[in-house]
Scaffold this active site. Sequence first.
Site, PDB file in Angstrom:
ATOM      1  N   GLY A 125      -3.292   1.564   8.416  1.00 35.64           N
ATOM      2  CA  GLY A 125      -4.529   1.856   8.432  1.00 35.64           C
ATOM      3  C   GLY A 125      -5.193   0.610   9.158  1.00 35.64           C
ATOM      4  N   GLU A 164       1.070  -1.422   8.806  1.00 33.80           N
ATOM      5  CA  GLU A 164       0.951  -1.192  10.078  1.00 33.80           C
ATOM      6  C   GLU A 164      -0.369  -0.880  10.376  1.00 33.80           C
ATOM      7  OE1 GLU A 164       3.500  -0.244  12.279  1.00 33.80           O
ATOM      8  OE2 GLU A 164       5.204  -0.453  10.889  1.00 33.80           O
ATOM      9  N   LEU A 165      -0.854  -1.829  11.067  1.00 38.12           N
ATOM     10  CA  LEU A 165      -2.373  -1.940  11.311  1.00 38.12           C
ATOM     11  C   LEU A 165      -2.834  -1.838  12.508  1.00 38.12           C
ATOM     12  CD1 LEU A 165      -2.687  -5.207   8.889  1.00 38.12           C
ATOM     13  CD2 LEU A 165      -2.576  -2.815   8.377  1.00 38.12           C
ATOM     14  N   CYS A 213      -3.251   3.950  17.581  1.00 39.38           N
ATOM     15  CA  CYS A 213      -3.351   2.521  17.460  1.00 39.38           C
ATOM     16  C   CYS A 213      -2.819   1.588  18.463  1.00 39.38           C
ATOM     17  CB  CYS A 213      -2.219   2.053  16.008  1.00 39.38           C
ATOM     18  SG  CYS A 213      -0.695   2.993  16.123  1.00 39.38           S
ATOM     19  N   GLU A 255     -11.144  -3.778  18.104  1.00 41.37           N
ATOM     20  CA  GLU A 255     -10.317  -2.389  18.295  1.00 41.37           C
ATOM     21  C   GLU A 255     -11.518  -1.325  18.421  1.00 41.37           C
ATOM     22  OE1 GLU A 255      -8.234  -0.770  14.856  1.00 41.37           O
ATOM     23  OE2 GLU A 255      -6.688   0.011  16.219  1.00 41.37           O
TER      24      GLU A 255
HETATM   25  P1  NAP Z   1      -8.530   2.808   7.053  1.00 35.85           P
HETATM   26  O1  NAP Z   1     -10.061   3.223   6.842  1.00 35.85           O
HETATM   27  O2  NAP Z   1      -7.991   1.610   6.682  1.00 35.85           O
HETATM   28  O3  NAP Z   1      -7.831   3.986   5.817  1.00 35.85           O
HETATM   29  C1  NAP Z   1      -6.467   4.017   5.730  1.00 35.85           C
HETATM   30  C2  NAP Z   1      -6.273   4.701   4.435  1.00 35.85           C
HETATM   31  O4  NAP Z   1      -6.496   3.559   3.484  1.00 35.85           O
HETATM   32  C3  NAP Z   1      -6.988   5.864   4.285  1.00 35.85           C
HETATM   33  O5  NAP Z   1      -6.043   6.656   3.291  1.00 35.85           O
HETATM   34  C4  NAP Z   1      -7.986   5.310   3.135  1.00 35.85           C
HETATM   35  O6  NAP Z   1      -8.438   6.233   2.086  1.00 35.85           O
HETATM   36  C5  NAP Z   1      -7.254   4.268   2.606  1.00 35.85           C
HETATM   37  N1  NAP Z   1      -8.058   3.086   1.819  1.00 35.85           N
HETATM   38  C6  NAP Z   1      -9.618   3.058   1.963  1.00 35.85           C
HETATM   39  N2  NAP Z   1      -9.922   1.999   1.212  1.00 35.85           N
HETATM   40  C7  NAP Z   1      -8.640   1.675   0.431  1.00 35.85           C
HETATM   41  C8  NAP Z   1      -8.600   0.631  -0.482  1.00 35.85           C
HETATM   42  N3  NAP Z   1      -9.623  -0.221  -1.076  1.00 35.85           N
HETATM   43  N4  NAP Z   1      -7.350   0.766  -1.252  1.00 35.85           N
HETATM   44  C9  NAP Z   1      -6.245   1.330  -0.663  1.00 35.85           C
HETATM   45  N5  NAP Z   1      -6.509   2.336   0.196  1.00 35.85           N
HETATM   46  C10 NAP Z   1      -7.701   2.301   0.727  1.00 35.85           C
HETATM   47  O7  NAP Z   1      -8.081   3.586   8.475  1.00 35.85           O
HETATM   48  P2  NAP Z   1      -8.383   4.813   9.272  1.00 35.85           P
HETATM   49  O8  NAP Z   1      -9.714   4.654   9.792  1.00 35.85           O
HETATM   50  O9  NAP Z   1      -7.917   6.022   8.435  1.00 35.85           O
HETATM   51  O10 NAP Z   1      -7.223   4.608  10.426  1.00 35.85           O
HETATM   52  C11 NAP Z   1      -7.615   3.929  11.550  1.00 35.85           C
HETATM   53  C12 NAP Z   1      -6.816   2.533  11.540  1.00 35.85           C
HETATM   54  O11 NAP Z   1      -5.598   2.793  11.265  1.00 35.85           O
HETATM   55  C13 NAP Z   1      -6.812   1.776  12.896  1.00 35.85           C
HETATM   56  O12 NAP Z   1      -7.168   0.371  12.699  1.00 35.85           O
HETATM   57  C14 NAP Z   1      -5.641   1.886  13.680  1.00 35.85           C
HETATM   58  O13 NAP Z   1      -5.019   1.005  14.428  1.00 35.85           O
HETATM   59  C15 NAP Z   1      -4.862   2.186  12.240  1.00 35.85           C
HETATM   60  N6  NAP Z   1      -3.374   2.600  12.582  1.00 35.85           N
HETATM   61  C16 NAP Z   1      -2.346   1.775  12.640  1.00 35.85           C
HETATM   62  C17 NAP Z   1      -0.835   2.348  13.120  1.00 35.85           C
HETATM   63  C18 NAP Z   1       0.218   1.651  13.310  1.00 35.85           C
HETATM   64  O14 NAP Z   1       1.160   2.059  13.264  1.00 35.85           O
HETATM   65  N7  NAP Z   1       0.144   0.152  13.302  1.00 35.85           N
HETATM   66  C19 NAP Z   1      -0.663   3.755  13.522  1.00 35.85           C
HETATM   67  C20 NAP Z   1      -2.169   4.534  13.179  1.00 35.85           C
HETATM   68  C21 NAP Z   1      -3.512   3.885  12.733  1.00 35.85           C
HETATM   69  P3  NAP Z   1      -9.898   7.186   2.432  1.00 35.85           P
HETATM   70  O15 NAP Z   1      -9.658   7.701   3.708  1.00 35.85           O
HETATM   71  O16 NAP Z   1     -10.000   7.992   1.206  1.00 35.85           O
HETATM   72  O17 NAP Z   1     -11.245   6.003   2.616  1.00 35.85           O
END
Ligand code: NAP
Length: 473
Positions: free
Chosen positions: A225, A245-246, A279, A373
């Site tokens: 995430g 994995e950010l 990502c 990003e």
């Molecule tokens: P996000 O907002 O960080 O959410 C990721 C997960 O974390 C969701 O399940 C979210 O739940 C949960 N979450 C939210 N607040 C939390 C907390 N306080 N404690 C624990 N978990 C919590 O990311 P996203 O918008 O879904 O995804 C996009 C991001 O992922 C981008 O930055 C992208 O680059 C990154 N990404 C990285 C990779 C890699 O392999 N490096 C691959 C894909 C994506 P909720 O949905 O319920 O808020």
Amino acid sequence: MKMFIAGQWHDTDKKINVTNPYNGEVIDTIPSGTPEHVDAAIATLVEGAKKMRRMPAYDRSQILRRAAGLMKARQDELGRLISSEEGKILAEGIGEAGRSCEVIEVSAEEARRVTGEMIPLDAAPGATDKLGFTLRVPCGIVAAITPFNFPLNLVCHKVGPAIAGGNAVIIKPASDTPLSALKLTEILLEAGMPPEAIACITGPGGQLGEAICRDPRIRKISFTGSYEIGEMICRMAGVKRVTMELGSNSPVIIMDDADLDKAAEAVTATGFANAGQTCISAQRILTAKKVRGDFLDALKPKVSALSYGDQLNATTRVGPLVRENDAKRVESWVNEAVGAGAKLIIGGTRHGAVYEPTILDDVHPDMKVSRDELFGPAVAVTSFSDIDEAIHLANDSAYGLSAGIFTQDIDRAIRFAQEVDSGNLHINWSSQWRADLMPYGGLKHSGTGKEGPKYAIREMTEEKMVVMHLKPR
Ligand code: NAP
């Protein structure tokens, strides 16, 4: 759908709507879980983890193999579900379902290869008559917290290795796209996964995250995430194993000897797939001054040809962003860049959650479209004079997940691989390419640890050192 906790499907009065990002239509609802549900789920997983630890590797492999078979048979159905909840075009949804199946299949293979190592203790001074080896044991309970953008494949990248390594697993999928993970849970149960060894809990991350991440019964957290949430999880986790994995803002370098047509083809394919919400999307296009005009001439018609709109329409190439607010954010960053002197080559218009494929030129590295990003269907072109400046610009980022270079010169290509700080490096392709079996992970703010089943199993198992003190001969 219901969530799966404490060995059964469970509902709550409070629900969260899951919508189609293109038209806002509610496609299903999910329970809004609470910290109490997390506690109940983990209590059962403690028992499940004991069962998994005793389960022979052959049996774990067979569960995964059967799951892969079921996924293959349901690939189109899973693909349509992914596209409906996430917004990626149907071809990409079906493609993701196929890749997910491959991840589970590779995990099944790797489950049979979890080995320790003989350590030559007699090579140490004073260690005659000692025999040593390592044993790999499961971590226990793995928490898999996943993002919206690959709602099935990234769950498989955690759940497959967790099971292969002999762990119980709790999945917390993104609230925007939870249905694919719940379907995967159904499939794993059908394939023979012990119900007490798997949970898939739905609800707001802000509410469940702390309960999961602080719980001492969880030994390993695998998170994909954003950097901001990842950092928060690391603080909450304390002494636990974590894989992060950010995000990123991946650079692609186009040298003056590049095959410009191939580079334009790659940037079109990888800057706009999944509406730029990958990502490793190509975001910062660093182009040698000498070929900048020719490169843009090659790129513009290819990007202009991308049709945009309803992701479930077979002719659409770029679907909506996951939320209208994200499309608005992309729109405001692009407008801000144009206001500060960047040139809009094409695109720049929003239609609800859909943002037109966009090319910006003359982008300064300090503009948000380059510095942060973007996660949207736009690429930011910046020019450079020589390879030194290109490498400097590529590294001028907090992130380091993936990068690409286009050049015919082997020395420049190797210099790029050695000097660009990035977990993945592509020569004569853009930043976006991944085989699911390869080691994959980022440097700097893009995270720590590796995925790819073989490498993730290492992170989801612990190493014990065994020393035998033999009778002197
Ligand atoms: P996000 O907002 O960080 O959410 C990721 C997960 O974390 C969701 O399940 C979210 O739940 C949960 N979450 C939210 N607040 C939390 C907390 N306080 N404690 C624990 N978990 C919590 O990311 P996203 O918008 O879904 O995804 C996009 C991001 O992922 C981008 O930055 C992208 O680059 C990154 N990404 C990285 C990779 C890699 O392999 N490096 C691959 C894909 C994506 P909720 O949905 O319920 O808020």
